[in-house]
Design an enzyme around this catalytic site. Structure first.
Site, PDB file in Angstrom:
ATOM      1  N   ASP A  60       0.811  -1.227   0.000  1.00 35.20           N
ATOM      2  CA  ASP A  60       0.000   0.000   0.000  1.00 35.20           C
ATOM      3  C   ASP A  60       0.843   1.275   0.000  1.00 35.20           C
ATOM      4  OD1 ASP A  60      -2.852  -0.708   0.039  1.00 35.20           O
ATOM      5  OD2 ASP A  60      -2.396  -1.737   1.915  1.00 35.20           O
ATOM      6  N   HIS A 160     -12.398   5.545   5.251  1.00 39.31           N
ATOM      7  CA  HIS A 160     -11.846   6.759   5.865  1.00 39.31           C
ATOM      8  C   HIS A 160     -12.849   7.914   5.783  1.00 39.31           C
ATOM      9  CE1 HIS A 160      -7.628   5.147   4.686  1.00 39.31           C
ATOM     10  NE2 HIS A 160      -7.673   5.151   5.994  1.00 39.31           N
ATOM     11  N   CYS A 247      -5.420  10.060  -1.618  1.00 42.89           N
ATOM     12  CA  CYS A 247      -4.441   9.186  -0.918  1.00 42.89           C
ATOM     13  C   CYS A 247      -3.111   9.060  -1.622  1.00 42.89           C
ATOM     14  CB  CYS A 247      -4.960   7.780  -0.674  1.00 42.89           C
ATOM     15  SG  CYS A 247      -6.465   7.335  -1.389  1.00 42.89           S
TER      16      CYS A 247
HETATM   17  C1  CIR Z   1      -5.731   0.472   2.801  1.00 40.75           C
HETATM   18  O1  CIR Z   1      -6.704  -0.231   3.028  1.00 40.75           O
HETATM   19  O2  CIR Z   1      -5.061   0.967   3.697  1.00 40.75           O
HETATM   20  C2  CIR Z   1      -5.331   0.702   1.361  1.00 40.75           C
HETATM   21  N1  CIR Z   1      -5.594  -0.470   0.589  1.00 40.75           N
HETATM   22  C3  CIR Z   1      -6.067   1.887   0.782  1.00 40.75           C
HETATM   23  C4  CIR Z   1      -5.731   3.164   1.477  1.00 40.75           C
HETATM   24  C5  CIR Z   1      -6.378   4.328   0.844  1.00 40.75           C
HETATM   25  N2  CIR Z   1      -5.993   5.523   1.495  1.00 40.75           N
HETATM   26  C6  CIR Z   1      -6.755   6.590   1.598  1.00 40.75           C
HETATM   27  O3  CIR Z   1      -7.899   6.595   1.179  1.00 40.75           O
HETATM   28  N3  CIR Z   1      -6.263   7.619   2.234  1.00 40.75           N
END
Ligand code: CIR
Length: 253
Positions: A60, A160, A247
């Protein structure tokens, strides 16, 4: 000069954390191409890309937003809620060390940057599977000298806070109000996501435009109808990893 922290796609992105989505194969070559186009959109808006070294072993690691809150005065390195993501923060701290005084979220506090929505001096933090009140208290304490208002709020059914609400104009928010209570945002004009696109509330507002996934065409049209200037990017692969446009970068001046 305005800057954007960026980190490459990991070849193991297909092994990413998933909370609300079923796993689908991720086309890594396509993800790399799409990430490059996202970077070029940032560059076209005048952002200088600050590249964090690749972490191919961390699936990630493209999602840099979750690792840090950068403000004019200080930066707060998070303690990501998912254990697999905690090693991502070290390289981020190394890159930011010369640029900001660093604070750190300490266990048992947990915090993902995706849960932080900042507009001017107001900071909302989603209480999610990834972020808790102890971290909200720590953020409040670290920022006490600087005049920020920090507000913790419950969210439901999404990863989130910024899956549920983001800024798309000076005083306009894009929101899925089934996932977050709009009552937390008095004084803002609200644009609801199209009901057929519940995951469409994540937009990246920069210089009066929004970088936005063309993968949510109905909501994109709603934004345009409301007069929002939209810069579309294809995020098909990032969306499979439960990510979005905010993100994949950390914006700071
Ligand atoms: C997670 O589940 O942590 C990652 N696969 C996706 C994170 C996405 N981040 C975000 O929306 N800030």
């Amino acid at each position: 000069m305005p800057s954007a922290l960026i980190r490459p796609v990991s070849p193991r992105m297909g092994e990413c954390e998933l909370t609300h989505l079923d796993r689908q194969p991720i086309d890594i070559a396509l993800a790399i191409t799409q990430h490059r186009a996202y970077e070029q959109t940032l560059e076209s808006l005048g952002y200088n890309l600050v590249r964090v070294p690749a972490a191919p072993e961390l699936p990630d690691s493209i999602f840099v937003e979750d690792t840090v809150l950068v403000l004019d005065e200080v930066a707060i390195i998070t303690l990501p809620g998912a254990e697999s993501r905690r090693p991502e923060t070290k390289a981020i701290a190394t890159v930011l060390e010369p640029l900001r005084k660093l604070h750190y979220i300490e266990a048992p506090g947990i915090l993902d940057g995706g849960d932080i929505l900042r507009i001017n001096k107001k900071i909302w933090i989603g209480l999610s599977h990834r972020s808790n009140q102890l971290a909200v208290d720590q953020v409040q304490a670290h920022l006490a000298p600087y005049g920020y208002q920090v507000i913790g709020l419950e969210i439901a059914e999404c990863l989130h806070l910024k899956s549920a609400v983001t800024q798309v104009g000076e005083s306009t928010l894009l929101i899925n109000s089934t996932w977050v209570d709009p009552g937390f945002f008095p004084g803002f004009q609200l644009i609801e996501v199209d009901p057929a696109e519940p995951g469409a509330a994540n937009a990246l507002y920069l210089n009066g435009s929004v970088i936005y996934p063309l993968n949510y065409p109905k909501t994109m049209q709603k934004l345009r109808n409301a007069g929002v200037s939209v810069l579309p990017v294809n995020q098909s692969e990032v969306i499979k990893a439960e990510g979005g446009v905010t993100c994949c970068s950390v914006i700071f001046v």
